[in-house]
Design a protein around this motif. Structure first.
Motif, mmCIF file in Angstrom:
data_model
loop_
_atom_site.group_PDB
_atom_site.id
_atom_site.type_symbol
_atom_site.label_atom_id
_atom_site.label_comp_id
_atom_site.label_asym_id
_atom_site.label_seq_id
_atom_site.Cartn_x
_atom_site.Cartn_y
_atom_site.Cartn_z
ATOM 1 N N LEU A 1 -10.879 -21.508 -25.448
ATOM 2 C CA LEU A 1 -10.577 -22.883 -25.842
ATOM 3 C C LEU A 1 -11.854 -23.663 -26.121
ATOM 4 C CD1 LEU A 1 -8.514 -25.240 -26.136
ATOM 5 C CD2 LEU A 1 -8.895 -25.668 -23.713
ATOM 6 N N ILE A 2 -12.821 -23.557 -25.222
ATOM 7 C CA ILE A 2 -14.085 -24.277 -25.400
ATOM 8 C C ILE A 2 -14.836 -23.731 -26.613
ATOM 9 C CG2 ILE A 2 -16.333 -24.719 -24.342
ATOM 10 C CD1 ILE A 2 -14.821 -24.770 -21.619
ATOM 11 N N ALA A 3 -14.848 -22.419 -26.784
ATOM 12 C CA ALA A 3 -15.550 -21.809 -27.914
ATOM 13 C C ALA A 3 -14.908 -22.164 -29.247
ATOM 14 C CB ALA A 3 -15.592 -20.293 -27.741
ATOM 15 N N PRO B 1 -20.754 -28.761 -30.775
ATOM 16 C CA PRO B 1 -21.148 -28.856 -29.359
ATOM 17 C C PRO B 1 -20.634 -30.108 -28.649
ATOM 18 C CG PRO B 1 -23.011 -28.174 -30.701
ATOM 19 C CD PRO B 1 -21.908 -28.532 -31.647
ATOM 20 N N LYS B 2 -20.457 -31.196 -29.368
ATOM 21 C CA LYS B 2 -19.951 -32.423 -28.740
ATOM 22 C C LYS B 2 -18.543 -32.187 -28.185
ATOM 23 C CE LYS B 2 -18.492 -35.831 -31.334
ATOM 24 N NZ LYS B 2 -18.444 -36.987 -32.245
ATOM 25 N N TYR B 3 -17.695 -31.553 -28.966
ATOM 26 C CA TYR B 3 -16.332 -31.281 -28.515
ATOM 27 C C TYR B 3 -16.312 -30.202 -27.432
ATOM 28 C CZ TYR B 3 -14.905 -34.097 -32.490
ATOM 29 O OH TYR B 3 -14.737 -35.119 -33.384
ATOM 30 N N SER C 1 -15.433 -28.934 -21.788
ATOM 31 C CA SER C 1 -15.991 -28.413 -20.545
ATOM 32 C C SER C 1 -15.844 -29.422 -19.419
ATOM 33 C CB SER C 1 -17.467 -28.062 -20.727
ATOM 34 O OG SER C 1 -17.614 -27.030 -21.658
ATOM 35 N N VAL C 2 -16.161 -30.683 -19.719
ATOM 36 C CA VAL C 2 -16.042 -31.736 -18.710
ATOM 37 C C VAL C 2 -14.580 -31.940 -18.336
ATOM 38 C CG1 VAL C 2 -16.332 -34.216 -18.315
ATOM 39 C CG2 VAL C 2 -18.179 -32.881 -19.340
#
Length: 61
Positions: free
Chosen positions: A32-34, A39-41, A46-47
């Motif tokens: 999901l993160i990848a 990088p902002k998203y 991640s947060v």
């Protein structure tokens, strides 16, 4: 409407939505993160995952 049996043939049943999984696996979170476009998203996802209660000691990608 009563007495119109031909209308019942056209009626489609309503499907019940499936419930969402309770928690994503580590692999699913990493994918999901990848999949974020920049990088902002990725940082925001991640947060968000950490805030929502990731288990302690799980590596964040």
């Amino acid at each position: 409407m009563l007495g119109h049996a031909e209308l019942l043939v056209k009626v489609q049943p309503v499907h019940q939505p499936r419930p969402l999984p309770v928690m994503l696996s580590c692999d699913e979170v990493a994918r999901l993160i990848a999949s974020a476009p920049n990088p902002k998203y990725q940082a925001a996802l991640s947060v968000a995952y950490v805030v929502c209660g990731s288990p302690a000691g799980v590596e964040q990608t």
